[in-house]
Design an enzyme around this catalytic site. Structure first.
Site, PDB file in Angstrom:
ATOM      1  N   ASP A 104     -10.303 -13.279  -2.739  1.00  0.00           N
ATOM      2  CA  ASP A 104      -9.873 -13.759  -1.429  1.00  0.00           C
ATOM      3  C   ASP A 104     -10.577 -15.090  -1.170  1.00  0.00           C
ATOM      4  O   ASP A 104     -11.541 -15.436  -1.855  1.00  0.00           O
ATOM      5  CB  ASP A 104     -10.271 -12.728  -0.350  1.00  0.00           C
ATOM      6  CG  ASP A 104      -9.855 -13.171   1.046  1.00  0.00           C
ATOM      7  OD1 ASP A 104      -8.690 -13.585   1.231  1.00  0.00           O
ATOM      8  OD2 ASP A 104     -10.686 -13.139   1.968  1.00  0.00           O
ATOM      9  N   SER A 105     -10.108 -15.791  -0.141  1.00  0.00           N
ATOM     10  CA  SER A 105     -10.781 -17.027   0.257  1.00  0.00           C
ATOM     11  C   SER A 105     -12.188 -16.742   0.769  1.00  0.00           C
ATOM     12  O   SER A 105     -13.019 -17.649   0.818  1.00  0.00           O
ATOM     13  CB  SER A 105      -9.982 -17.710   1.362  1.00  0.00           C
ATOM     14  OG  SER A 105      -9.951 -16.867   2.496  1.00  0.00           O
ATOM     15  N   TYR A 138      -8.803 -20.888   3.782  1.00  0.00           N
ATOM     16  CA  TYR A 138      -7.746 -21.548   3.018  1.00  0.00           C
ATOM     17  C   TYR A 138      -6.482 -21.751   3.880  1.00  0.00           C
ATOM     18  O   TYR A 138      -5.628 -22.553   3.537  1.00  0.00           O
ATOM     19  CB  TYR A 138      -7.306 -20.669   1.835  1.00  0.00           C
ATOM     20  CG  TYR A 138      -8.198 -20.600   0.632  1.00  0.00           C
ATOM     21  CD1 TYR A 138      -9.500 -21.107   0.624  1.00  0.00           C
ATOM     22  CD2 TYR A 138      -7.712 -20.002  -0.535  1.00  0.00           C
ATOM     23  CE1 TYR A 138     -10.287 -21.003  -0.518  1.00  0.00           C
ATOM     24  CE2 TYR A 138      -8.490 -19.908  -1.677  1.00  0.00           C
ATOM     25  CZ  TYR A 138      -9.777 -20.400  -1.671  1.00  0.00           C
ATOM     26  OH  TYR A 138     -10.538 -20.291  -2.808  1.00  0.00           O
ATOM     27  N   GLY A 139      -6.375 -20.971   4.938  1.00  0.00           N
ATOM     28  CA  GLY A 139      -5.094 -20.755   5.614  1.00  0.00           C
ATOM     29  C   GLY A 139      -4.404 -21.959   6.230  1.00  0.00           C
ATOM     30  O   GLY A 139      -3.215 -21.896   6.541  1.00  0.00           O
ATOM     31  N   CYS A 156      -5.450 -11.594  -0.667  1.00  0.00           N
ATOM     32  CA  CYS A 156      -5.340 -12.716   0.271  1.00  0.00           C
ATOM     33  C   CYS A 156      -3.861 -13.055   0.398  1.00  0.00           C
ATOM     34  O   CYS A 156      -3.198 -13.354  -0.604  1.00  0.00           O
ATOM     35  CB  CYS A 156      -6.110 -13.916  -0.275  1.00  0.00           C
ATOM     36  SG  CYS A 156      -5.934 -15.407   0.719  1.00  0.00           S
ATOM     37  N   ASN A 157      -3.354 -12.994   1.612  1.00  0.00           N
ATOM     38  CA  ASN A 157      -1.935 -13.299   1.837  1.00  0.00           C
ATOM     39  C   ASN A 157      -1.636 -14.772   1.558  1.00  0.00           C
ATOM     40  O   ASN A 157      -0.587 -15.114   1.023  1.00  0.00           O
ATOM     41  CB  ASN A 157      -1.564 -12.977   3.283  1.00  0.00           C
ATOM     42  CG  ASN A 157      -1.652 -11.494   3.578  1.00  0.00           C
ATOM     43  OD1 ASN A 157      -0.670 -10.789   3.524  1.00  0.00           O
ATOM     44  ND2 ASN A 157      -2.849 -10.996   3.873  1.00  0.00           N
ATOM     45  N   THR A 158      -2.570 -15.636   1.923  1.00  0.00           N
ATOM     46  CA  THR A 158      -2.362 -17.079   1.774  1.00  0.00           C
ATOM     47  C   THR A 158      -2.220 -17.439   0.295  1.00  0.00           C
ATOM     48  O   THR A 158      -1.331 -18.211  -0.091  1.00  0.00           O
ATOM     49  CB  THR A 158      -3.554 -17.823   2.405  1.00  0.00           C
ATOM     50  OG1 THR A 158      -3.712 -17.367   3.752  1.00  0.00           O
ATOM     51  CG2 THR A 158      -3.340 -19.316   2.405  1.00  0.00           C
ATOM     52  N   GLU A 184     -15.267 -14.799  10.023  1.00  0.00           N
ATOM     53  CA  GLU A 184     -16.276 -15.213   9.031  1.00  0.00           C
ATOM     54  C   GLU A 184     -17.624 -15.469   9.720  1.00  0.00           C
ATOM     55  O   GLU A 184     -18.672 -15.324   9.118  1.00  0.00           O
ATOM     56  CB  GLU A 184     -15.808 -16.474   8.270  1.00  0.00           C
ATOM     57  CG  GLU A 184     -14.635 -16.241   7.324  1.00  0.00           C
ATOM     58  CD  GLU A 184     -15.042 -15.738   5.927  1.00  0.00           C
ATOM     59  OE1 GLU A 184     -16.197 -15.913   5.524  1.00  0.00           O
ATOM     60  OE2 GLU A 184     -14.173 -15.140   5.251  1.00  0.00           O
ATOM     61  N   CYS A 197      -2.951 -10.997   7.172  1.00  0.00           N
ATOM     62  CA  CYS A 197      -4.129 -11.697   6.636  1.00  0.00           C
ATOM     63  C   CYS A 197      -5.186 -10.623   6.422  1.00  0.00           C
ATOM     64  O   CYS A 197      -5.401  -9.786   7.312  1.00  0.00           O
ATOM     65  CB  CYS A 197      -4.620 -12.748   7.626  1.00  0.00           C
ATOM     66  SG  CYS A 197      -6.233 -13.441   7.213  1.00  0.00           S
ATOM     67  N   THR A 198      -5.823 -10.634   5.255  1.00  0.00           N
ATOM     68  CA  THR A 198      -6.747  -9.533   4.950  1.00  0.00           C
ATOM     69  C   THR A 198      -8.018  -9.548   5.808  1.00  0.00           C
ATOM     70  O   THR A 198      -8.769  -8.573   5.804  1.00  0.00           O
ATOM     71  CB  THR A 198      -7.125  -9.529   3.449  1.00  0.00           C
ATOM     72  OG1 THR A 198      -7.554 -10.845   3.080  1.00  0.00           O
ATOM     73  CG2 THR A 198      -5.960  -9.087   2.602  1.00  0.00           C
ATOM     74  N   HIS A 199      -8.249 -10.638   6.504  1.00  0.00           N
ATOM     75  CA  HIS A 199      -9.375 -10.631   7.458  1.00  0.00           C
ATOM     76  C   HIS A 199      -9.049  -9.773   8.692  1.00  0.00           C
ATOM     77  O   HIS A 199      -9.957  -9.273   9.349  1.00  0.00           O
ATOM     78  CB  HIS A 199      -9.680 -12.048   7.950  1.00  0.00           C
ATOM     79  CG  HIS A 199     -10.431 -12.904   6.979  1.00  0.00           C
ATOM     80  ND1 HIS A 199      -9.874 -13.358   5.810  1.00  0.00           N
ATOM     81  CD2 HIS A 199     -11.704 -13.396   7.012  1.00  0.00           C
ATOM     82  CE1 HIS A 199     -10.774 -14.108   5.168  1.00  0.00           C
ATOM     83  NE2 HIS A 199     -11.880 -14.150   5.878  1.00  0.00           N
TER      84      HIS A 199
END
Ligand code: DGL
Length: 270
Positions: free
Chosen positions: A10-11, A42-43, A73-75, A154, A187-189
């Site tokens: 992931d980012s 990254y998004g 990560c979806n992005t 984050e 989004c995985t966050h």
């Protein structure tokens, strides 16, 4: 049978939200995780930049002899899935968007109102909208970029008014104006703020791709006879910046102590 680890990336720390789901469904599996914490988010970046970063990470994971790569990560899934599959034809690569789109379509009908929230790049790709409608063209999908969530998460700004106000800022009108009844956390966050969202909008059905991806992983490993057996290997978590935030969040998301984790720094530009 294959006891090699699965590579997740992931980012940043978002992809960690897949890991407890993996361990509860497939406890014998081991992971090598890479979070690009030095370069997150990254998004909102250019697609060419995201591709460059994602290729570096995938090359690193391939050098660790992973049996599968999971783009948690979806992005990155929206921008790099096809390229990475071409680059590593012998390694199964799982993207996170399709399993979630399939789930959303399977639990909705033509009367449902599906909202997708994600980064700017994921929303611009239109992948969720397209893949949900591939399952059922009658479904109604509404999309919204919510770029401030990742930097707040984050930073560990989660259980407080700043996050709750940001959720309302993005979602109040979106949900009301479109009568959204099902929300995909694209989004995985975002599973980290799932409870905040559910508390503010208790009527919403929430779809969590970090959970839905696990059955896809299981299917592929089963089909290819690559499930792990009893396994005494370690789980290893790499980050390009081993920041205090990352260390705090990894303990929170995995519900474990730092002393029980193998954390390693890896700078991909070196
Ligand atoms: N977790 C990433 C995703 O699923 C986060 C994106 C970001 O770095 O902005 O899209």
């Amino acid at each position: 049978m294959d006891n090699r680890p699965i590579g997740f990336f992931d980012s940043g720390l978002g992809g960690l939200t897949c890991i407890p789901n993996l361990f509860s469904e497939l406890p014998q599996e081991r992971v090598i995780y890479f979070g690009d914490t030095a370069r997150t988010p990254y998004g909102s970046k250019a697609v060419s930049t995201i591709r460059h970063y994602a290729t570096q990470i995938a090359d690193f994971l391939a050098s660790k002899d992973v049996k599968m790569m999971v783009i948690a990560c979806n992005t990155i899934t929206a921008t790099c899935l096809d390229e990475l599959r071409q680059r590593f034809p012998d390694i199964p690569i799982v993207g996170i968007i399709k399993p979630a789109a399939v789930k959303a379509a399977s639990c909705c009908d033509e009367f449902s109102r599906i909202g997708v929230i994600a980064t700017k790049v994921t929303i611009a790709s239109d992948d969720y909208n397209r893949m949900i409608k591939e399952q059922n063209p009658q479904l109604k999908v509404f999309s919204k970029a919510t770029p401030a969530f990742v930097p707040l998460i984050e930073e560990g700004i989660i259980d407080n008014d700043i996050m709750n106000l940001t959720i309302k800022y993005y979602l109040d009108d979106f949900i009301k104006e479109n009568s959204i009844d099902t929300l995909v956390l694209g989004c995985t966050h975002y599973p980290i703020i799932r409870k905040n969202i559910q508390n503010i909008y208790p009527q919403l059905r929430i779809i969590n791709p970090s959970y839905e991806i696990i059955s896809r992983i299981k299917d592929i490993l089963t089909e290819k006879d690559m499930l792990a057996a009893e396994n005494d290997r370690e789980n290893i978590f790499y980050a390009s910046d081993l920041s205090e935030n990352f260390v705090n969040m990894i303990q929170k998301v995995l519900e474990t102590e730092k002393s029980d984790l193998i954390l390693k720094f890896k700078n991909l530009d070196l």
